[in-house]
Design an enzyme around this catalytic site. Structure first.
Site, short mmCIF file in Angstrom:
data_model
loop_
_atom_site.label_atom_id
_atom_site.label_comp_id
_atom_site.label_asym_id
_atom_site.label_seq_id
_atom_site.Cartn_x
_atom_site.Cartn_y
_atom_site.Cartn_z
N GLY A 51 45.31 30.61 42.45
CA GLY A 51 44.99 31.81 41.90
C GLY A 51 45.96 32.83 41.81
N THR B 253 47.92 33.28 39.00
CA THR B 253 47.82 34.12 37.59
C THR B 253 46.65 35.29 38.08
OG1 THR B 253 46.18 32.43 36.93
CG2 THR B 253 48.52 32.00 36.44
N ASP C 29 45.16 39.39 42.40
CA ASP C 29 45.83 39.42 43.61
C ASP C 29 46.82 38.29 43.82
OD1 ASP C 29 43.65 41.10 44.08
OD2 ASP C 29 42.88 39.78 45.70
N LEU D 280 41.42 23.42 41.78
CA LEU D 280 40.82 23.30 43.14
C LEU D 280 39.57 22.58 43.63
CD1 LEU D 280 40.80 27.32 43.67
CD2 LEU D 280 41.77 25.77 45.21
N SER E 142 35.14 37.84 51.14
CA SER E 142 34.65 38.93 50.43
C SER E 142 33.48 39.73 50.95
CB SER E 142 34.17 38.49 49.04
OG SER E 142 33.40 39.45 48.46
N GLU F 262 31.30 40.87 49.56
CA GLU F 262 30.02 40.53 49.06
C GLU F 262 29.23 39.51 49.99
OE1 GLU F 262 28.00 40.25 45.83
OE2 GLU F 262 29.12 42.16 45.60
N TYR G 71 27.66 33.72 43.98
CA TYR G 71 29.14 33.92 44.46
C TYR G 71 28.93 34.47 46.05
CZ TYR G 71 33.26 36.63 45.05
OH TYR G 71 34.53 36.92 45.30
N HIS H 228 39.05 45.69 45.46
CA HIS H 228 40.29 46.02 45.16
C HIS H 228 40.45 46.08 43.78
CE1 HIS H 228 40.50 42.31 47.03
NE2 HIS H 228 41.69 42.15 46.12
P1 NAP Z 1 41.01 36.74 39.73
O1 NAP Z 1 41.86 37.95 39.14
O2 NAP Z 1 39.48 36.35 38.99
O3 NAP Z 1 41.76 35.31 39.94
C1 NAP Z 1 41.17 34.42 40.04
C2 NAP Z 1 42.18 33.26 40.20
O4 NAP Z 1 41.53 32.00 40.48
C3 NAP Z 1 42.90 32.99 38.73
O5 NAP Z 1 44.11 32.66 38.85
C4 NAP Z 1 42.16 31.61 38.04
O6 NAP Z 1 42.95 30.86 37.31
C5 NAP Z 1 42.22 30.86 39.59
N1 NAP Z 1 41.28 29.62 39.42
C6 NAP Z 1 39.94 29.64 39.14
N2 NAP Z 1 39.33 28.58 39.24
C7 NAP Z 1 40.37 27.77 39.44
C8 NAP Z 1 40.45 26.20 39.90
N3 NAP Z 1 39.29 25.73 39.69
N4 NAP Z 1 41.46 25.84 39.99
C9 NAP Z 1 42.72 26.61 40.32
N5 NAP Z 1 42.70 28.05 40.22
C10 NAP Z 1 41.45 28.69 39.65
O7 NAP Z 1 40.56 37.19 41.21
P2 NAP Z 1 41.22 38.15 42.22
O8 NAP Z 1 40.52 39.51 41.91
O9 NAP Z 1 42.71 38.16 42.00
O10 NAP Z 1 40.69 37.85 43.71
C11 NAP Z 1 41.32 36.73 44.24
C12 NAP Z 1 40.39 36.06 45.40
O11 NAP Z 1 40.01 37.17 46.15
C13 NAP Z 1 39.25 35.38 44.81
O12 NAP Z 1 38.79 34.39 45.41
C14 NAP Z 1 38.16 36.51 44.83
O13 NAP Z 1 36.90 35.91 44.80
C15 NAP Z 1 38.57 36.94 46.18
N6 NAP Z 1 38.00 38.52 46.41
C16 NAP Z 1 38.47 39.40 45.34
C17 NAP Z 1 37.94 40.79 45.70
C18 NAP Z 1 38.54 41.97 44.81
O14 NAP Z 1 38.05 43.02 44.69
N7 NAP Z 1 39.48 41.51 43.78
C19 NAP Z 1 37.43 41.17 46.86
C20 NAP Z 1 37.07 40.09 47.68
C21 NAP Z 1 37.52 38.84 47.63
P3 NAP Z 1 42.63 30.88 35.74
O15 NAP Z 1 43.77 31.91 35.41
O16 NAP Z 1 43.10 29.53 35.17
O17 NAP Z 1 41.34 31.52 35.46
O1 G4F Z 2 33.19 45.35 39.65
P1 G4F Z 2 31.94 44.47 39.68
O2 G4F Z 2 31.89 43.60 38.68
O3 G4F Z 2 32.44 43.94 41.16
P2 G4F Z 2 31.61 43.31 42.42
O4 G4F Z 2 30.37 42.59 41.96
O5 G4F Z 2 31.27 44.33 43.65
O6 G4F Z 2 32.69 42.13 42.92
C1 G4F Z 2 33.83 42.22 43.03
O7 G4F Z 2 34.15 42.73 44.43
C2 G4F Z 2 33.60 41.67 45.50
C3 G4F Z 2 33.75 42.55 46.77
O8 G4F Z 2 33.11 43.04 47.08
C4 G4F Z 2 34.61 40.56 45.15
F1 G4F Z 2 34.35 39.44 46.33
C5 G4F Z 2 34.30 39.84 43.90
O9 G4F Z 2 35.00 38.78 43.58
C6 G4F Z 2 34.73 40.99 42.80
O10 G4F Z 2 36.11 41.23 42.67
O11 G4F Z 2 30.84 45.31 39.90
C7 G4F Z 2 30.63 46.40 41.17
C8 G4F Z 2 29.31 47.15 40.85
C9 G4F Z 2 28.09 46.39 40.71
O12 G4F Z 2 27.32 46.84 41.78
C10 G4F Z 2 27.61 46.28 39.53
O13 G4F Z 2 26.18 46.07 39.41
O14 G4F Z 2 29.38 47.67 39.58
C11 G4F Z 2 27.86 47.75 38.95
N1 G4F Z 2 27.87 47.72 37.62
C12 G4F Z 2 27.39 48.60 36.86
N2 G4F Z 2 27.66 48.38 35.46
C13 G4F Z 2 28.81 47.03 36.58
C14 G4F Z 2 28.52 47.61 35.53
N3 G4F Z 2 29.62 45.97 37.01
C15 G4F Z 2 30.14 45.30 35.79
N4 G4F Z 2 30.96 44.31 36.28
N5 G4F Z 2 29.83 45.81 34.37
C16 G4F Z 2 29.19 46.79 34.48
O15 G4F Z 2 28.79 47.21 33.05
#
Ligand code: NAP
Ligand code: G4F
Length: 329
Positions: free
Chosen positions: A8, A10, A13, A57, A123, A125, A147, A177
């Site tokens: 991940g 690209t 994070d 993956l 997460s 979530e 998810y 984040h």
């Molecule tokens: P992101 O921007 O969506 O990045 C996801 C990465 O996974 C991309 O580089 C994507 O590559 C790669 N990927 C997806 N499917 C794949 C596969 N089959 N094989 C290889 N690579 C694959 O996510 P992020 O926000 O950086 O989050 C990183 C991790 O933390 C994720 O596991 C997410 O679920 C978890 N997480 C995120 C948050 C948050 O708030 N950001 C919070 C809690 C947990 P491509 O460019 O090819 O799509």
């Molecule tokens: O930004 P969101 O899509 O993030 P969500 O669902 O909280 O998930 C993110 O955080 C998780 C950690 O808690 C990660 F594991 C997960 O990979 C991802 O990074 O939505 C945040 C909130 C939700 O309650 C959603 O219903 O915003 C609300 N929302 C309201 N209007 C919206 C919108 N979300 C999106 N994406 N788009 C809307 O127009």
């Protein structure tokens, strides 16, 4: 020289973590799956410094080969289908990329380099319909989306490999984040991009879903440091990473629109299609364990984060407009 393998890389994070590890002198290996339109935007500044490995993956053989070539000291499993809303229309794909993929990655490490330290991107979530406020490592899980269900599997299989095979496997339970590198579909970035377009006259309206949802939003750059800190501990463990502050989507709108002198009420409308089949109403984390044991704490607060994101989107959209004018002329 220490070696790290990041899946991940690209993504949001992965790109911050790669920069952080390169800065620390690591040799960084990045797993990249084949896509028809490659996107290296997040890693543009460090693309040449990463050792790229081809793998997916969901393809165990490719992961075994990646671990063999990288021979890593640390493995960060950040790759996943990470967008909650997409997990209802694509539940199986989400299960494969977000749940089973963790077993694949753990197996590759167990078979090829069992002494490597392993980080799993769990997460908040997983807490879903929350059993208590705030949520800590001890709070029971109640996921509310395919998810969230997949992440619970990924979390427990990581714990299980630690207990079954004595692997140094950690799970970071990270709350939301964000950053200017956040995907455009996530709510913070959707809003800051929308604000920039409205301010610059490219768009008038912004469609939104549930404005009452509450989240604990931190800065991605702060959160990747916690991942690294977890793998530096002698004993592997699980940690909640959060700011401990909660804000609503409505507050997010107010903060972003008022920063550029606009009122969100003049531009936002509710689209019922964006309301989720089952919502996580509230998330707020208790990260005292990480603060005490890892010495970690967030540096960037909510308002500063949203302002930085609006500024970055204003710069990007303006640059896009300028390049279009140049092309027309
Ligand atoms: P992101 O921007 O969506 O990045 C996801 C990465 O996974 C991309 O580089 C994507 O590559 C790669 N990927 C997806 N499917 C794949 C596969 N089959 N094989 C290889 N690579 C694959 O996510 P992020 O926000 O950086 O989050 C990183 C991790 O933390 C994720 O596991 C997410 O679920 C978890 N997480 C995120 C948050 C948050 O708030 N950001 C919070 C809690 C947990 P491509 O460019 O090819 O799509
Ligand atoms: O930004 P969101 O899509 O993030 P969500 O669902 O909280 O998930 C993110 O955080 C998780 C950690 O808690 C990660 F594991 C997960 O990979 C991802 O990074 O939505 C945040 C909130 C939700 O309650 C959603 O219903 O915003 C609300 N929302 C309201 N209007 C919206 C919108 N979300 C999106 N994406 N788009 C809307 O127009």
């Amino acid at each position: 020289m220490l070696k790290a393998l990041i899946t991940g890389v690209t993504g949001q994070d992965g790109s911050y973590l790669a920069e952080f590890l390169l800065e620390k002198g690591y040799q960084v290996f990045g797993l990249r799956r084949r896509t028809s339109t490659p996107n290296y935007e997040n890693v543009a500044g460090i693309k040449e410094k990463i050792h790229w490995l081809s793998g997916d993956l969901t393809d165990l053989a490719s992961l075994i080969e990646a671990v063999r070539v990288a021979d890593p000291d640390e493995v960060y499993n950040l790759g996943a289908q990470s967008y909650v809303a997409a997990s209802w229309p694509q539940p199986y794909a989400t299960g494969m990329m977000t749940a089973m993929a963790v077993t694949n990655m753990l197996e590759a490490v167990r078979i090829v380099k069992p002494t490597a330290r392993f980080y799993q991107a769990s997460s908040s979530e997983m807490f879903g319909k929350v059993a208590e406020i705030p949520q800590s490592e001890k709070t029971p899980f109640y996921p509310r989306s395919p998810y969230g269900v997949a992440k619970v599997y990924g979390h427990w299989i990581t714990v299980n490999y630690r207990e079954s095979f004595n692997m140094h496997a950690c799970s970071g339970i990270l709350f939301n984040h964000e950053s200017p590198r956040r995907g455009l579909e996530f709510v913070t970035r959707k809003v800051t991009d929308g604000v920039a377009r409205i301010k610059l006259g490219l768009q008038k309206q912004l469609s939104m879903g549930n404005l009452e949802a509450l989240r604990d939003w931190g800065y991605a750059g702060d959160y990747v440091q916690a991942m690294w800190l977890m793998l530096q501990q002698e004993t592997p463990d699980d940690y909640v990473i959060a700011t401990g502050e909660m804000h609503s989507v409505r507050e997010l709108l107010t903060t972003a629109f008022s920063y550029v002198g606009l009122s969100y009420e003049d531009h936002v409308y509710i689209d019922s299609e964006l309301v989720r089949p089952a919502e996580v109403e509230l998330l707020v984390g208790d990260s005292s364990k990480a603060r005490e044991k890892l010495g970690w704490q967030p540096k960037v607060g909510f308002e500063e984060l949203i302002h930085r994101m609006v500024d970055a989107d204003l710069r990007r959209v303006e640059a896009e407009m300028r390049s279009q004018i140049v092309m027309v002329n």
